[in-house]
Design an enzyme around this catalytic site. Structure first.
Site, PDB file in Angstrom:
ATOM      1  N   PRO A  20       0.799  -1.238   0.000  1.00  0.00           N
ATOM      2  CA  PRO A  20       0.000   0.000   0.000  1.00  0.00           C
ATOM      3  C   PRO A  20       0.827   1.281   0.000  1.00  0.00           C
ATOM      4  O   PRO A  20       0.339   2.310  -0.461  1.00  0.00           O
ATOM      5  CB  PRO A  20      -0.807  -0.109   1.303  1.00  0.00           C
ATOM      6  CG  PRO A  20      -0.001  -1.009   2.180  1.00  0.00           C
ATOM      7  CD  PRO A  20       0.623  -2.003   1.247  1.00  0.00           C
ATOM      8  N   GLY A  22       3.592   1.780  -1.632  1.00  0.00           N
ATOM      9  CA  GLY A  22       4.369   1.929  -2.862  1.00  0.00           C
ATOM     10  C   GLY A  22       3.739   2.942  -3.804  1.00  0.00           C
ATOM     11  O   GLY A  22       2.617   3.410  -3.570  1.00  0.00           O
ATOM     12  N   GLY A 108      -0.382  -6.912 -10.402  1.00  0.00           N
ATOM     13  CA  GLY A 108       0.257  -5.930 -11.281  1.00  0.00           C
ATOM     14  C   GLY A 108       1.766  -6.051 -11.210  1.00  0.00           C
ATOM     15  O   GLY A 108       2.486  -5.534 -12.078  1.00  0.00           O
ATOM     16  N   THR A 110       5.426  -7.071 -11.633  1.00  0.00           N
ATOM     17  CA  THR A 110       6.098  -7.654 -12.799  1.00  0.00           C
ATOM     18  C   THR A 110       7.394  -8.348 -12.369  1.00  0.00           C
ATOM     19  O   THR A 110       7.803  -8.257 -11.210  1.00  0.00           O
ATOM     20  CB  THR A 110       6.411  -6.565 -13.839  1.00  0.00           C
ATOM     21  OG1 THR A 110       7.115  -5.496 -13.184  1.00  0.00           O
ATOM     22  CG2 THR A 110       5.148  -6.042 -14.492  1.00  0.00           C
ATOM     23  N   PRO A 135       0.747  -7.420 -16.790  1.00  0.00           N
ATOM     24  CA  PRO A 135       2.002  -6.663 -16.817  1.00  0.00           C
ATOM     25  C   PRO A 135       1.774  -5.166 -17.006  1.00  0.00           C
ATOM     26  O   PRO A 135       2.629  -4.364 -16.632  1.00  0.00           O
ATOM     27  CB  PRO A 135       2.751  -7.219 -18.030  1.00  0.00           C
ATOM     28  CG  PRO A 135       2.111  -8.525 -18.343  1.00  0.00           C
ATOM     29  CD  PRO A 135       0.690  -8.445 -17.847  1.00  0.00           C
ATOM     30  N   HIS A 164      11.805   3.597 -18.271  1.00  0.00           N
ATOM     31  CA  HIS A 164      11.143   3.701 -16.967  1.00  0.00           C
ATOM     32  C   HIS A 164      11.952   4.557 -15.999  1.00  0.00           C
ATOM     33  O   HIS A 164      13.151   4.773 -16.199  1.00  0.00           O
ATOM     34  CB  HIS A 164      10.950   2.309 -16.349  1.00  0.00           C
ATOM     35  CG  HIS A 164       9.785   1.560 -16.940  1.00  0.00           C
ATOM     36  ND1 HIS A 164       9.888   0.858 -18.104  1.00  0.00           N
ATOM     37  CD2 HIS A 164       8.497   1.430 -16.519  1.00  0.00           C
ATOM     38  CE1 HIS A 164       8.713   0.310 -18.388  1.00  0.00           C
ATOM     39  NE2 HIS A 164       7.855   0.640 -17.445  1.00  0.00           N
ATOM     40  N   LYS A 168      12.885   1.397 -10.703  1.00  0.00           N
ATOM     41  CA  LYS A 168      12.302   0.120 -11.111  1.00  0.00           C
ATOM     42  C   LYS A 168      13.287  -1.018 -10.865  1.00  0.00           C
ATOM     43  O   LYS A 168      14.469  -0.905 -11.197  1.00  0.00           O
ATOM     44  CB  LYS A 168      11.909   0.179 -12.596  1.00  0.00           C
ATOM     45  CG  LYS A 168      11.180  -1.060 -13.069  1.00  0.00           C
ATOM     46  CD  LYS A 168      10.476  -0.832 -14.398  1.00  0.00           C
ATOM     47  CE  LYS A 168       9.825  -2.101 -14.926  1.00  0.00           C
ATOM     48  NZ  LYS A 168       8.827  -2.646 -14.004  1.00  0.00           N
ATOM     49  N   GLY A 174       7.841  -5.872 -17.573  1.00  0.00           N
ATOM     50  CA  GLY A 174       6.851  -6.911 -17.876  1.00  0.00           C
ATOM     51  C   GLY A 174       6.135  -6.604 -19.186  1.00  0.00           C
ATOM     52  O   GLY A 174       5.805  -7.516 -19.956  1.00  0.00           O
TER      53      GLY A 174
END
Ligand SMILES: NC(=O)C1=CN([C@@H]2O[C@H](COP(=O)(O)OP(=O)(O)OC[C@H]3O[C@@H](n4cnc5c(N)ncnc54)[C@H](O)[C@@H]3O)[C@@H](O)[C@H]2O)C=CC1
Ligand SMILES: O=C(O)C1=N[C@H](C(=O)O)C[C@H](O)C1
Length: 275
Positions: A20, A22, A108, A110, A135, A164, A168, A174
């Site tokens: 939560p 993140g 969600g 990846t 993904p 990204h 990450k 993904g």
């Protein structure tokens, strides 16, 4: 009516969110909290066990018990759906536990390997449980992947560049892997570039999925972006998608929570749901 004056829905879908605090988890908590057909019954975090989420920074007024132990969370709050937005190892473990407890996972997260997705698909089949591994939840990204698969019938040479933010954990993304899988399903395996090409700097030609080069860019300031570049005789076609903020993923999360309730198998990729 609830405390906020919203229409109360009979039998809302009971949702637990893992991760939560993140970047994605915060958006998902807000989505579940505000949707009239969902009820946020718990969150699963690494810390804050036993607290009310409303006591945690940034969740003012959003009440739900915080658990660090996912099994205890499932035993005590009995969610219908788990939304997982954590890390590859945790996401895999959470998905397995959810399926064993009869909680439908919407994942969600990846970075799962193909073998891991196959194992989870088998487990969902054994348990006759709906599950979604997506993904990418953004409708534009799903369309980018579908358009890329269409284009691959006409252009056999393609490279993927995914870009990204620099926090990450997994590379390639993904979405890039899923895009390559969709393309490779419709074109014969091909070694692209010059047959004698050599990397003088290792990694210069990127990673390879079934002969499709994938290049990963990580930079501060970016969110989530991808280009699929096709090359043909005297022409090139570029299909690009950009997520400029994480709100772009939330309609896909909502659709997935609603859809997973009606499934009896694991679906990998929202392209199977967004027709
Ligand atoms: N499917 C999609 O459309 C999207 C997927 N993602 C993926 O979602 C995942 C999360 O991304 P972000 O939110 O950017 O990462 P983040 O690093 O901001 O958040 C991950 C959260 O998971 C938590 N976490 C880690 N281990 C945990 C555990 N054992 N129990 C509970 N919580 C735990 C961390 O404390 C952190 O708050 C990544 O795998 C990312 O690739 C991200 C954006 C869109
Ligand atoms: O970590 C991210 O941010 C994202 N991860 C997903 C991926 O790996 O494809 C989806 C999106 O690209 C954002």
């Amino acid at each position: 009516m609830d405390k906020k004056g919203r229409e109360r829905v009979n039998n809302p879908i009971k949702v637990a969110v893992a991760g939560p605090r993140g970047r994605m988890g915060r958006e998902a908590v807000a989505l579940v909290h505000h949707a009239e057909n969902f009820q946020l019954v718990a969150v699963i975090d690494r810390i804050h066990d036993g607290k009310d989420l409303a006591e945690v920074d940034g969740f003012n007024g959003i009440h739900a018990p915080v658990y660090t132990d996912i099994e205890r969370c499932f035993q005590e709050t009995k969610p219908d759906v788990l939304v997982d937005l954590t890390t590859p190892e945790t996401g895999k473990r959470h998905t397995e536990i959810a399926l064993r407890y009869g909680v439908r996972p919407v994942v969600g997260t990846t970075g799962f390997s193909q073998e891991e997705i196959e194992q989870l698909t088998k487990l969902a089949e054994e348990k006759e449980m709906g599950a979604i591994i997506a993904p990418n939840f953004a409708v534009g990204a799903i369309l980018m992947m579908k358009f890329a698969q269409m284009a691959a019938k006409y252009f056999t040479d393609v490279e993927i560049i995914e870009l990204h933010h620099d926090q990450k954990l997994d590379a390639p993304s993904g979405t890039a892997v899923k895009t390559a899988q969709l393309i490779s399903a419709v074109r014969p395996t091909k070694k692209q570039g010059h047959p004698d090409e050599k990397e003088t700097l290792k990694g210069a030609r990127g990673a390879s999925y079934d002969g499709i080069p994938i290049h990963s860019v990580r930079l501060p300031g970016l969110i989530a972006h991808q280009e699929v570049i096709f090359g043909g005789n005297g022409q090139s076609l570029t299909i690009r998608h950009d997520s400029f903020h994480r709100g772009s993923f939330m309609s896909g999360v909502k659709l997935s929570i609603e859809t997973v309730m009606k499934l009896q198998t694991l679906v990998y990729g929202l392209e199977h749901i967004i027709e």
